[in-house]
Write an enzyme that holds these catalytic residues in place. Structure first.
Site, mmCIF file in Angstrom:
data_model
loop_
_atom_site.group_PDB
_atom_site.id
_atom_site.type_symbol
_atom_site.label_atom_id
_atom_site.label_comp_id
_atom_site.label_asym_id
_atom_site.label_seq_id
_atom_site.Cartn_x
_atom_site.Cartn_y
_atom_site.Cartn_z
ATOM 1 N N ARG B 25 -4.721 -3.140 4.424
ATOM 2 C CA ARG B 25 -3.295 -3.374 4.178
ATOM 3 C C ARG B 25 -2.765 -2.422 3.099
ATOM 4 O O ARG B 25 -2.085 -1.454 3.389
ATOM 5 C CB ARG B 25 -3.062 -4.853 3.780
ATOM 6 C CG ARG B 25 -1.597 -5.302 3.879
ATOM 7 C CD ARG B 25 -0.737 -4.985 2.685
ATOM 8 N NE ARG B 25 -1.247 -5.587 1.444
ATOM 9 C CZ ARG B 25 -0.743 -5.302 0.248
ATOM 10 N NH1 ARG B 25 0.274 -4.454 0.137
ATOM 11 N NH2 ARG B 25 -1.262 -5.834 -0.845
ATOM 12 N N ASP B 26 -3.151 -2.637 1.861
ATOM 13 C CA ASP B 26 -2.609 -1.850 0.750
ATOM 14 C C ASP B 26 -3.086 -0.404 0.829
ATOM 15 O O ASP B 26 -2.363 0.520 0.442
ATOM 16 C CB ASP B 26 -3.071 -2.480 -0.570
ATOM 17 C CG ASP B 26 -2.290 -1.989 -1.776
ATOM 18 O OD1 ASP B 26 -1.239 -1.349 -1.598
ATOM 19 O OD2 ASP B 26 -2.748 -2.232 -2.909
ATOM 20 N N HIS B 218 -5.845 -6.345 -10.120
ATOM 21 C CA HIS B 218 -5.538 -5.351 -9.091
ATOM 22 C C HIS B 218 -5.079 -4.087 -9.815
ATOM 23 O O HIS B 218 -3.908 -3.958 -10.179
ATOM 24 C CB HIS B 218 -4.439 -5.918 -8.179
ATOM 25 C CG HIS B 218 -4.061 -5.045 -7.025
ATOM 26 N ND1 HIS B 218 -4.330 -5.376 -5.722
ATOM 27 C CD2 HIS B 218 -3.435 -3.841 -6.970
ATOM 28 C CE1 HIS B 218 -3.886 -4.430 -4.906
ATOM 29 N NE2 HIS B 218 -3.339 -3.485 -5.656
ATOM 30 N N HIS B 220 -4.628 0.105 -10.414
ATOM 31 C CA HIS B 220 -4.468 1.434 -9.796
ATOM 32 C C HIS B 220 -5.001 2.488 -10.765
ATOM 33 O O HIS B 220 -4.932 2.323 -11.974
ATOM 34 C CB HIS B 220 -2.999 1.695 -9.467
ATOM 35 C CG HIS B 220 -2.546 0.956 -8.242
ATOM 36 N ND1 HIS B 220 -1.449 1.307 -7.514
ATOM 37 C CD2 HIS B 220 -3.078 -0.119 -7.600
ATOM 38 C CE1 HIS B 220 -1.306 0.481 -6.484
ATOM 39 N NE2 HIS B 220 -2.277 -0.399 -6.526
ATOM 40 N N CYS B 251 1.327 1.907 -3.964
ATOM 41 C CA CYS B 251 2.539 1.171 -3.596
ATOM 42 C C CYS B 251 3.627 2.141 -3.160
ATOM 43 O O CYS B 251 4.005 3.026 -3.915
ATOM 44 C CB CYS B 251 3.026 0.356 -4.790
ATOM 45 S SG CYS B 251 4.613 -0.412 -4.491
ATOM 46 N N ASN B 260 -5.481 2.960 -5.317
ATOM 47 C CA ASN B 260 -6.123 1.752 -5.802
ATOM 48 C C ASN B 260 -7.495 2.082 -6.378
ATOM 49 O O ASN B 260 -8.086 3.116 -6.072
ATOM 50 C CB ASN B 260 -6.345 0.800 -4.623
ATOM 51 C CG ASN B 260 -5.071 0.170 -4.134
ATOM 52 O OD1 ASN B 260 -4.522 -0.704 -4.779
ATOM 53 N ND2 ASN B 260 -4.574 0.628 -2.992
#
Lengths: 315, 315
Positions: B25-26, B218, B220, B251, B260
């Protein structure tokens, strides 16, 4: 785009850290593109202008092994010494020391091994007999008023023997300090250290030596662990951290040794933690961007990638 | 070349960590190359086979905003569910929830903002009114027996407002948990967190919530800080860490949000520290190498770069 991190202090860290910049020596020695001596001199001058107080400038290793640094003598003639800045030079043996003394060097570094196999391969010595090679180098350097730093390579493991026993590193380190070296730089030459290993090694060495004051760390980012390992070393009381402009470099004699910890990524963390370095981060990023243009490839540093302008890479 | 790190435990860390994999997904949502749905299904299957027990599979966001994930429904039809593996799906609003329910989703994630400006830009809401949007989504999801995870984006700072006040993140997080979310994923959407900030935020949240059990992180790697920040979060008691296969993603709505944290670099550190993950690192590296070939660019993960074979990148 942010140019500096927010500053939010953490408990249990030193107030100030010395970044020992190895870019001109350890960084450049592996680069395929031959860098002109006047570019190297400008590189060293830019580092001093950005606030560095110790810049490992070159090496008197034989040009057959490191052709990139064959211009060591000429570079030292060109570097304009800034008061308060140290310009150590790597010296592999007595012949190298002779040349360093001829060119007014005030501080040298020697390069030892923590493992038998790497001593054989890199120094053509046994683990034991390396000290016989270093003893006259250190003695004569001290006799001439120089300071001597000792790199200890393969402190966490090497590609042939697996993990390096902590007691073996302690023994090698103790003997190098006993020769008269002022500091040990604990090298993770192939990047295999993780934070628990770092804490165990530094704890053991600090226990043996009565404290972490004479320890520095030198991490490679082969597996992405360099900054987490550095944070761990800081928590163990280490206040000297080796790093290379833009993350360039590595060890030419070790399979899979990739880039050094990038100075900019380190300084971002330190300034974010409120740890003083005396360095101007935007100037460091500018210098890395400038250097990347001359090397014809982008910097591996995440901070430089985020903040620098893309280099003019030619195909 | 080493395929696994040496294991040397550190004090004060959890025995086991859940890696919450966000690659499908991300990771993929920002990729320029359109990835065929059968490749995505194989990607998810490979992740489960490597030992992942939670894989965020896709998103029911409108295809206008994230065209890469327009095949969410078809992908969910193709994914063969492995018993014991969770396949959460991001759901932005009630329409997305309807689609998730139609396709047998058992867990969703919602995406909230810790700052006013990002709430305006990404959600078209105020910081306050985002909760009105989430309330019926969470209530209906819970009523249908689903679990709901909440992302809190911009927890450390955003490009418009500077550092995010810790108390503001605590307030947003508390309200999301009060709606019925089982976990907060604290997002450093633009990568500006450093370890002292991480310790301060998690300490404040854990204090407010009575412990760190419902917190995930989470990070980055925009400025290279992701793994050092993760280590800090583990020391504060966090046991769920988001990561993306090979470090892909970021993002799409935030300036300067780069990759990420790479799953492989995280797992290298965790296994090096003796922390259990249930994951097979060589399989993860193989999957990243396989995916990099399909995306036509090398993985940003240091571990994948060191261990994977170079992808067959076409010009």
């Amino acid at each position: 785009m942010m140019r500096e991190p927010y500053r939010i202090e953490a408990r249990g860290l030193p107030e100030r850290v010395t970044v020992y910049e190895v870019g001109p020596r350890d960084g450049l020695q592996n680069e395929a593109v031959t860098v002109p001596v006047e570019v190297k001199a400008e590189f060293v001058a830019r580092l001093a202008a950005a606030g560095h107080r110790v810049i490992e400038t070159t090496s008197f290793v034989h040009p057959k092994w490191v052709p990139q640094l064959a211009d060591a003598a000429e570079l030292l003639e060109r570097v304009e010494r800034v008061p308060g800045v140290r310009y150590p030079v790597l010296v592999p043996n007595e012949r190298g020391l002779d040349r360093a003394l001829e060119h007014g060097v005030e501080e040298i570094a020697i390069f030892a091994s923590a493992t038998e196999t790497f001593a054989n391969r890199n120094l053509n010595r046994t683990l034991e007999s390396q000290f016989e090679m270093f003893e006259p180098v250190v003695a004569r350097a001290l006799g001439n008023g120089l300071r001597v730093r000792a790199y200890v390579s393969m402190c966490f493991g090497d590609p042939w023997e697996g993990p390096t026993p902590v007691a073996q590193v302690v023994s090698v380190g103790r003997r190098l300090l006993d020769l008269g070296c002022y500091e040990l730089s604990l090298g993770d030459t192939v990047g295999v250290g993780t934070p628990g290993h770092v804490a165990a090694l530094i704890g053991a060495l600090a226990g043996d030596l009565g404290g972490p004051e004479r320890l520095a760390v030198h991490f490679h980012d082969t597996y992405g662990q360099a900054l987490a390992n550095t944070l761990t070393a800081l928590r163990e009381g280490v206040t000297v951290v080796d790093a290379s402009t833009g993350g360039i470099g590595g060890c030419p004699y070790a399979e899979s040794a990739t880039g050094n910890l990038a100075t900019e990524d380190l300084v971002w963390m330190l300034h974010g933690l409120g740890v003083e370095t005396g360095l101007d981060l935007p100037s460091l990023v500018q210098t890395s961007t400038w250097l990347a243009e001359r090397l014809g490839r982008p910097s591996p540093s995440r901070v430089v990638q985020a903040l620098g302008t893309a280099p003019d890479v030619k195909e």
